[in-house]
Design an enzyme around this catalytic site. Structure first.
Site, PDB file in Angstrom:
ATOM      1  N   ASN A  89       2.816  -3.762   3.932  1.00  0.00           N
ATOM      2  CA  ASN A  89       3.449  -2.492   4.262  1.00  0.00           C
ATOM      3  C   ASN A  89       2.375  -1.402   4.388  1.00  0.00           C
ATOM      4  OD1 ASN A  89       5.465  -0.473   4.599  1.00  0.00           O
ATOM      5  ND2 ASN A  89       6.858  -1.677   3.318  1.00  0.00           N
ATOM      6  N   HIS A 119     -19.198  -3.392  -9.888  1.00  0.00           N
ATOM      7  CA  HIS A 119     -20.542  -2.859 -10.096  1.00  0.00           C
ATOM      8  C   HIS A 119     -21.011  -3.212 -11.497  1.00  0.00           C
ATOM      9  CE1 HIS A 119     -20.263  -0.619  -6.355  1.00  0.00           C
ATOM     10  NE2 HIS A 119     -19.016  -0.364  -6.702  1.00  0.00           N
ATOM     11  N   LYS A 170      -6.491 -10.105 -14.731  1.00  0.00           N
ATOM     12  CA  LYS A 170      -6.556 -11.490 -15.214  1.00  0.00           C
ATOM     13  C   LYS A 170      -5.650 -12.348 -14.354  1.00  0.00           C
ATOM     14  CE  LYS A 170      -7.733 -10.703 -19.970  1.00  0.00           C
ATOM     15  NZ  LYS A 170      -7.566  -9.476 -20.614  1.00  0.00           N
ATOM     16  N   LYS A 186       5.642 -10.420 -18.302  1.00  0.00           N
ATOM     17  CA  LYS A 186       6.874  -9.899 -18.907  1.00  0.00           C
ATOM     18  C   LYS A 186       7.921 -10.965 -19.048  1.00  0.00           C
ATOM     19  CE  LYS A 186       5.242  -5.798 -19.327  1.00  0.00           C
ATOM     20  NZ  LYS A 186       4.912  -5.281 -20.633  1.00  0.00           N
TER      21      LYS A 186
END
Length: 192
Positions: A89, A119, A170, A186
């Site tokens: 989108n 970095h 992660k 969740k």
């Protein structure tokens, strides 16, 4: 740094996941080319879907079928690979110094940011202008919600959902709904 590494171009270092200087002229040229194509795409006649797809196909390393709403930005383009039925989108940004691979049937909501670049934590290394990049892989049938951010080195499993505004630093298991900053599982998504 090994003798072999010293002989590599900055682009070769970038593509191998080694520390590289993004200020290198060849990499600047590649980014400028991607920005030109993104600009053409973003300004392209919205009724000319075929022309828009042609621009994306010229930009991406591989696409088996993608529709992207303008505006869209990326660093290089040639490190982006999409499977079938990829949809992004408005306002999606993909910083693809390393490969970004999407499976089939992936949907990105507005404002998604995907960044392979990072970095050094060491300030002396950072001052030198070094950067590294780690690949991102998104499995099949993944939905990434509005404003989510996917950081370097992450793999997202098949059928996962990334909630709006999540910051994913992660790996995400298959069939997981993740949300928050940083994103956490969740719940697992039940298949009816």
């Amino acid at each position: 740094m090994s003798e072999e590494t010293k002989k590599l171009s900055e682009k070769e270092k970038m593509l191998r996941g080694l520390a590289y200087f993004p200020s290198d002229k060849a990499l600047q040229h590649d980014r400028a080319n991607a920005k030109r194509i993104c600009h053409q795409f973003n300004m392209h006649d919205i009724d000319d879907r075929k022309g828009s797809r042609k621009l994306i196909k010229s930009l991406f390393g591989q696409t088996l079928g993608a529709w992207i709403e303008p505006t869209f930005y990326c660093d290089y383009g040639y490190n982006i690979r999409t499977g079938k039925n990829f949809y992004a989108n408005h306002g999606v940004v993909i910083l693809d110094a390393a490969p970004v691979t999407f499976g089939d049937d992936v949907m990105l909501a507005p404002g998604v940011l995907i960044s392979t670049a990072t970095h050094p934590l060491n300030p002396e290394q950072r001052k030198k202008g070094l950067e590294t990049a780690n690949p991102i892989t998104v499995g099949d049938n993944v939905w990434i919600g509005m404003g989510a951010k996917i950081l370097d080195g992450v793999t997202i499993g098949n059928n996962a959902v990334i909630a709006a505004g999540a910051v994913v630093n992660k790996d995400v298991p298959a069939y997981a709904l993740v949300a928050g900053i940083p994103a956490m599982v969740k719940k697992l998504i039940a298949m009816d």
